[in-house]
Design an enzyme around this catalytic site. Structure first.
Site, PDB file in Angstrom:
ATOM      1  N   LYS A   1      -3.426  -8.215   0.769  1.00 50.41           N
ATOM      2  CA  LYS A   1      -3.844  -7.437   1.943  1.00 50.41           C
ATOM      3  C   LYS A   1      -4.736  -8.304   2.823  1.00 50.41           C
ATOM      4  O   LYS A   1      -5.621  -9.003   2.319  1.00 50.41           O
ATOM      5  CB  LYS A   1      -4.583  -6.171   1.490  1.00 50.41           C
ATOM      6  CG  LYS A   1      -4.845  -5.168   2.614  1.00 50.41           C
ATOM      7  CD  LYS A   1      -5.544  -3.921   2.069  1.00 50.41           C
ATOM      8  CE  LYS A   1      -5.802  -2.897   3.165  1.00 50.41           C
ATOM      9  NZ  LYS A   1      -6.536  -1.723   2.651  1.00 50.41           N
TER      10      LYS A   1
ATOM     11  N   SER B   1      -4.602   2.570   4.435  1.00 49.00           N
ATOM     12  CA  SER B   1      -4.477   1.404   5.296  1.00 49.00           C
ATOM     13  C   SER B   1      -3.596   0.296   4.708  1.00 49.00           C
ATOM     14  O   SER B   1      -3.119  -0.557   5.444  1.00 49.00           O
ATOM     15  CB  SER B   1      -5.871   0.836   5.564  1.00 49.00           C
ATOM     16  OG  SER B   1      -6.443   0.374   4.350  1.00 49.00           O
TER      17      SER B   1
ATOM     18  N   SER C   1      -6.745   4.147   0.415  1.00 49.00           N
ATOM     19  CA  SER C   1      -5.889   3.120   1.027  1.00 49.00           C
ATOM     20  C   SER C   1      -5.012   2.330   0.059  1.00 49.00           C
ATOM     21  O   SER C   1      -4.128   1.607   0.484  1.00 49.00           O
ATOM     22  CB  SER C   1      -6.734   2.137   1.832  1.00 49.00           C
ATOM     23  OG  SER C   1      -7.210   2.769   2.985  1.00 49.00           O
TER      24      SER C   1
END
Ligand SMILES: [Zn+2]
Lengths: 498, 502
Positions: free
Chosen positions: A77, A152, A176
């Site tokens: 990420k 996210s 997330s």
């Protein structure tokens, strides 16, 4: 080969059936062929990944002792600093920034010889539940490209679901990791707060943020969990205690005699019928596997969402203050005679997206003198009450469970202009962050009404992360024998549609 | 319009408030491992943490906590069993995170006091300054504003930023309001800062160099009519960088306030900057549009919960309070006030005490350290402590002079030799072949030789004109290359010329 689990890939690498270079290349090829549809990555580090793979192969050839996941590729990420690689957090304000250091998670990945394929898309600064808030365009859900992959960490979950990577790192502030896992039919774990170092994780909300492992199976997730977890003296909130034995728990998958508490408040009204149906089925399977299902109540969870949207933006308003154009990242308006103040203002105006600004304003307001007690102060009290609810519930059950999200993946654009509807998607995941405990989401099947994945959430007490792996592995095994094949086999192949 | 200080104190009562910032002398910064060397090349003592790179996290320097607790204990504070860091949020380019990690409503030390004594019209008088809190925070970087008339950010052509100082541990010591000092307010303020400086120095926690900014004082001053209850509006004077300036700033602000009030005006609550050259203050930022710092507990750090046993251990290890020690030494050594002050100013009290404890006579020890050795340190432009001479060396030299093995003049050569790195006093004496000629035969030979050469002078002495002996003694000393004991030469010479020797 790319459809294997990470554990299977590791076995093939160990036996010499394949090499890390070949495995990495296969994933790079897959990325090449599906990325225009999925857009999971912000940066694909073809060269770096192949170099790292070659070095692992060389070590193996020399007979060095390697870690269990050595040579297996991973998607990172874009919120974790990786030395000399772009790290944008999905924001324009960090475009072009190359960190001069590795986050502790990245250092652990490198130490374990896990090959980093590149950086995945995300809602800007991890603020969102759909990855639509990325400054670099949305990521698409491999199950239905018109739908969101969650957020996210939508880039990481989409990369797993589209077989671009067998492993991924996410971060979870209010869901997330778990919500993207739920809507893409993958597995994601938010470890106990302090279980994985936050050093080098670009902060959204310091007291809630937690990096964690994502994969397609519970065991793969556990293997990655052990690779990145552990005490880090560079993170003052890191827990100095042995890493929970999650791999063993995932291998055993034993729930006999365990008490599983269904949280009354995280079910019912507002939860999609297909979500509830899969959740109930999962409970039956767990009961069959020998667990005792009990109901527990957590009356203060009702206030969790409201409290979260005071605490997280408050911390964010302060954490994001450092993006001021003075030392790194975007700089706008630096013309002759412009003051530092003007450059800061203009850079932040241009560099931050709408949702980030919304939360900075919200947080700034909540911390203002005269409002602090009513907002930030009250929210902290709610947080204490939520923690107490958990403490009490964990006296009645070994783990708690709920659907991960109230609904399956929604359409891109559907909630983009309705922040409150968007925020509600995290209603079942937020309490876990508020209390700092562990949470896992794993696939429970597809909802009958839309054929989209449904997530099953397991919550375990502080530093008892192994419990959620026991339950997750048991459920996963029961579902697999019911389905006959992994759920993701039912997802579109993407290539065929080309 | 222009008031004298006497006019001011006849009508108004000053109320003080003092905030002192102390840079701790820890080897590393407050929240990262960077070095803290003063004067290093700009931006060479920085890292991801103190540059606030995305993702970097602070970790508390335990040594800084220890130093702060010691300070709290030395200032008679209670040490909080639970305290927290808080973020103070405001934007400024020299503050990398755009918030400062400080402490807000949960400081580590609270409720202490410092007693100071000053000379008043009625003799020495003690004032108690109550300390509200002692808390930890981090320093900011430094901005250098280039161009423009004022050297301030507004109007500058550009600014240079040096983050070496960013993150250096700072301790802020805040007093409660100090009423009741009357006309002595400026002296009390100065005495308080001096006492603090001495305490901090005795603890060894800071360099306490006001000129380098490792000790900085903000002086809050307000006036109220004598007998009034309600406090007047205060001004906060920053940049007060010497003890003398503390006194001048308080006095200057008292006069400025009184002039404003007498003219029917009002004092504006604001920050003011002290100007060393004029002794006046200049208006800074007005506090009436006070900034909202949006304090909240620092989520990246865990609370500070010092162990009670650790606190007691630190308490037990505290040095004697400097003011008490000073009094004790002054009495024991029978030193006049002025000499005592000279030793404190030259920072030789410790070293003199050590020398005395090794058996040297206090007066001798003092005169060596304050005299010859200080002079050499000055010439070399180094601190006395950095010279290669120890209290042990000085004690030995004093003993050799006492036993007559060295003359004062020879002793100076030995001191020089030790400082030059020639070894211990005994080694210097051996290497340089220094020895007192106390062989009376050799001395008599020299005396006879000189008396023959200067027969006229010898005759004068023989006739009873004793002062004339000086020239002869000098000549004998020269003859013996300064290695003779002058007193013994005098004795022998006078005896030789038939004069009484006492
Ligand atoms: Zn540093």
């Amino acid at each position: 080969m790319i459809r294997n689990t990470a554990a299977q890939m590791a076995a093939k690498l160990a036996s010499g059936e394949t090499t890390s270079v070949a495995l990495t290349q296969a994933h790079l090829d897959r990325i090449n062929s599906v990325e225009d549809k999925v857009h999971a990555f912000l940066f694909v580090d073809e060269k770096g990944a192949l170099e790292q793979a070659a070095s692992v192969d060389a070590k193996r050839a020399k007979g060095e002792k390697l870690s269990p996941l050595a040579g297996v590729p991973l998607a990172l990420k874009d919120v974790l600093a990786q030395k000399d690689k772009p790290t944008t957090c999905g924001s324009k304000i960090l475009e072009g920034w190359l960190p001069p250091y590795d986050s502790t998670v990245v250092a652990s990945l490198k130490k374990n010889d896990i090959v980093i394929l590149g950086k995945t898309n995300m809602d800007e600064f991890a603020m969102g539940s759909s990855t639509e808030n990325s400054a670099y365009g949305p990521t698409h859900n491999p199950w239905d490209l018109s739908r969101i992959p969650g957020g996210s960490g939508g880039g990481s979950s989409a990369a797993l679901a589209s077989f671009e990577a067998p492993l991924a790192i996410g971060t979870d502030t209010g869901g997330s990791i778990r919500q993207p896992a739920a809507v893409t039919g993958t597995v994601g774990v938010k470890p106990t707060y302090g279980g994985v170092s936050r050093y080098g994780l670009v902060a959204f909300s310091s007291s809630l943020d937690q990096a964690g492992p994502c994969a397609r199976t519970v065991l793969d997730t556990a293997l990655l969990h052990e690779a990145i977890a552990g005490y880090d003296p560079k993170d003052a909130t890191s827990i100095n205690a042995p890493v929970p034995q999650v791999v063993q728990a995932a291998k055993d998958g034993n729930v006999k005699g365990m008490k599983i508490g269904v949280v009354k408040e995280l079910n019912g009204d507002g939860y999609q019928p297909g979500v509830r149906a899969r959740f109930d089925e999962a409970l039956e399977l767990l009961a069959k596997a020998g667990a005792e299902i009990v109901e527990v109540s957590a009356p203060n969870f009702e206030y969790a969402l409201a409290a979260y949207y005071l605490i997280a933006p408050s911390e964010a308003s302060s954490n994001l203050a450092r993006f001021d154009a003075m030392r790194y990242g975007l700089r706008v308006g630096d013309v002759d005679g412009a003051s530092a103040e003007a450059v800061m203002n203009l850079t932040r105006e241009v560099g931050f997206g709408k949702e980030v600004k919304r939360r900075i304003i919200l947080g700034t307001y909540a911390l203002s003198s005269g409002y602090y007690d009513a907002y930030y102060g009250s929210a902290q009290k709610v947080r204490t009450l939520i923690t107490q609810d958990f403490t009490k519930a964990f006296t009645q059950a070994d783990v708690l469970v709920s659907p991960t999200c109230p609904t399956t993946a929604f359409k891109i654009g559907e909630k983009a202009n309705d922040p409150l509807a968007m925020y509600l998607n995290d209603i079942a995941t937020i309490p876990v962050n508020m209390a700092g405990i562990g949470g896992m989401s794993l696939p429970a099947g597809l909802a009958d009404e839309d054929g989209l994945p449904v997530g099953f959430q397991i919550m375990s007490p502080v530093m008892k992360d192994e419990r959620m792996y026991s339950v997750g592995a048991a459920l996963e095994a029961a579902l697999l024998s019911k389905w006959g094949a992994p759920l993701l086999n039912r997802a579109p192949t993407l290539e065929a549609s080309k | 319009m222009s008031l004298t200080y006497e006019d001011v104190v006849a009508k108004y009562e000053p109320v003080l408030g003092l905030e002192v910032h102390v840079e701790l002398n820890t080897e590393s910064k407050m929240f990262c491992g960077c070095a803290t060397v003063f004067g290093a090349e700009p931006n060479t003592q920085t890292c991801p943490v103190c540059l606030a790179l995305p993702g970097a996290l602070p970790v508390v320097n335990e040594k800084a906590i220890e130093s702060t607790i010691k300070i709290g204990l030395a200032l008679n504070c209670s040490i909080a069993p639970f305290s927290r860091f808080a973020r103070k949020n405001y934007f400024y380019p020299d503050m990398p995170k755009n918030f400062q990690i400080s402490q807000y409503d949960e400081p580590i030390c609270v409720d202490g006091y410092v007693d100071v004594e000053i000379e008043t019209d009625e003799g020495p008088k003690k004032f108690r300054i109550e300390v509200e809190r002692v808390h930890m925070e981090e320093d900011t970087g430094k901005s250098l504003h280039v161009g423009g008339a004022t050297g301030r950010i507004h109007g500058a052509d550009y600014s240079l930023l040096d983050y070496n100082r960013a993150g250096i541990p700072l301790v802020e010591i805040v007093t409660k309001i100090v009423p009741g000092t009357g006309k002595y307010a400026p002296e009390v303020a100065k005495a308080y800062v001096a006492e603090l400086r001495d305490i901090l120095r005795s603890l060894g926690v800071s360099d306490v160099k006001m000129e380098q900014g490792s000790l900085r004082c903000d002086a809050n001053v307000s006036l109220r009519l004598i007998g009034a209850e309600k406090l007047g509006t205060r001004s906060e004077t920053k940049n007060v960088n010497s003890l003398r300036s503390v006194e001048r700033a308080v006095r200057g602000e008292m006069i400025r306030h009184a002039e404003l009030l007498n003219a029917g005006g009002r004092v504006v609550q604001e920050t003011r900057h002290f100007q060393e050259d004029t002794g006046l203050t200049r208006s800074g930022r007005s506090k009436e549009q006070a900034e909202d710092y949006r304090y909240f507990p620092e989520p990246d750090l865990v609370p500070v919960e010092p162990d009670a046993a650790w606190i007691e251990k630190l308490r037990a290890g505290l040095p004697e309070r400097p003011s008490i020690r000073r009094k004790r030494l002054q009495e024991a050594w029978a030193v006049p006030e002025k000499e005592m002050a000279a030793m404190i100013n030259a920072d030789v009290l410790d070293i003199v005490e050590k020398t005395v404890l090794l058996g040297a006579d206090p007066t001798k020890a003092r005169s060596w350290w304050l005299g010859e050795i200080s002079r050499i340190a000055n010439d070399k432009d180094v601190a006395i402590a950095d010279l290669a001479i120890t209290p042990q060396d000085v004690a030995e030299i004093v003993a050799l002079v006492n036993s007559g093995d060295l003359t004062d003049k020879l002793a100076r050569q030995v001191v020089e030799g030790v400082i030059a790195g020639e070894g211990k006093p005994s080694e210097v004496i051996a290497k340089r072949g220094i020895k007192v000629v106390n062989d009376d035969g050799a001395l008599m030979a020299a005396i006879e030789k000189v008396c023959t050469e200067q027969a006229d002078t010898a005759e004068k002495v023989r006739a009873g004109h004793i002062p004339a002996a000086g020239a002869l003694i000098g000549a004998v000393m020269k003859e013996t290359k300064g290695q003779a004991d002058a007193a013994r030469v005098r004795e022998l010479l006078l005896g030789h010329l038939g004069q009484p020797t006492s």
